[in-house]
Design a protein around this motif. Sequence first.
Motif: not given
Length: 562
Positions: A38-41, A43-46, A100-102
């Motif tokens: 979740r933390e990495s996802v 960060d990239v969403l930001d 598919r989404p993670v």
Amino acid sequence: MLRDSEDAAVRDLLVARPDLGVPKPATFSQVASRATTRESVRDVLDTLDALDLWVAQRASAFAGALSAADIDGVDRETAAAALERLRRLALLWGDADALRPVRALATELGQAPLGPTPDVDPPSFEGAVRQEPDRVDKVAAGSAFELVRRIEVLAERTDHTPIRLRHDGGLAHREARVVGSLLDLPVGIAVQHAQIAQAAGLIGVVPQGRTDTLLPTAGFDTWQGLRLAEQWAWLARGWMTGHPASGTPALKALCFRAFGPPSDGRVLEPSDIQRWLAWNVPRLLEESTRRAATMFAQASWVGITGLGALASFGLGVDLSALERLLPERAETVLVQNDLTAIAPGPLTPDAARELGALADVESRGGATVYRFTIESLRRAHSMGWSSGEIAAALTSRSVTPIPQPLRYLIGDLDRADAPATSTVHPQVGRTWSAIHHRGVRAPVTALAGAGDGPKMDVETATHIVTELRHAAGPEVRPETSDLTAAEGMADSPLETLREAVETGELVWVGYLDTRGEPGERLVYASAVEDGRVTARDSRTSERLSVPVHRITAAHIIRGASV
């Protein structure tokens, strides 16, 4: 999916999401595991723009596979391009027609209400006020010149009177006021000059007793020998890449792109920048807008902008325009009867070193004023300058005769105690402590503040991909269903279970029960977190929660899913 991707695609993923490669992963499974946290996802969403974020939110709501045809609100081509960008960022997996989404994507975005369809393209500012590019360059060149002179004065001053730091690495209040007075600047801006000098590697932190101090580095000696335009480019790079207090390098580059080509001379208002950021980094809008306000205030006196527009040399790509606008360096000064010397323009490195060793900078304005005192001359004397050498140096540097009061002060040095032995040549003009610590530098973040996470360059990412391919051995395609092949695709039970959580596939699990007896189950894993695996038995639908340390093996049964 990662194993089946081209090397260039994996490399680009590591550059875009550097946390996936730090520390260096040993296998593709480790990269995949990190990419789905979740933390990495988060960060990239930001980093996503408004369009990609909107498509990601639409995709996160799908329980099964999706394609561009499932994204209404934008045309098929736009949706397909956005989905492919999300796939390359490992936020989606699978083929273009069955993505598919993670799981973490739905966790992060699934609860937020879906906003209106954003514009496909970022905002443009064709109606912005325009400035004449030549005028912009002239104003920015004046600021660039002042920045170089102030940084040079600051670094020379630290050579003889080191700046003391607080325990937290900042300038003490008294030192900040001294630097402000030295540079003729408000204290806050003067401190930012010190931060830029350190970010550029011209001054560094050196422990002296119980207090850290700032002294010139070896880089300052190199910097002094450069042309004025090159000196400015060195400082501008330090500000762009090493001064995160004014914004990350990525944020600065993003904001300056809003201006378009410098030849347009666009002047952007704060509201324009806010619109630009709202489209490009909507999840970071508030913080980015605040940082951008600080950044643009600094960009004007750094010399990157002038009259509110981007200078042609502002990003350091072509310095020829700046070269033409900067004055030549001078080798002489005007020594006056009041024991001061005026440098009407920038001095050559040798002249600056000599004046800096013999006098103290008194003020900065249109010209630099040096003041000779008995203390400054004794300091030079203790560094190895004889009275004759001091007199000869001033005679060669001054376009006016050396006044009698200054000659008296120089002559008095011979009647003082003999100078201490020094290892510094007089013409170098450096204190022993500064020379001794020339190669010592603290991280440039000591004054500028911490960075915003790991960084990844293309060369490092390419090297990691090569090692991952080597570790993976013979290529195994995702459609392979043989159990032996599946074993080769998993590096540990934990990694396999995390993959099973994302794919929803059936997984065989070997484990030890509470008595230490071995057992096995076919389960559908739902979560791996807090040191436990949560799953559902495929035959009885029993809910299971097993500590990770009791899992001995795990193999995905390819082709079987919920």
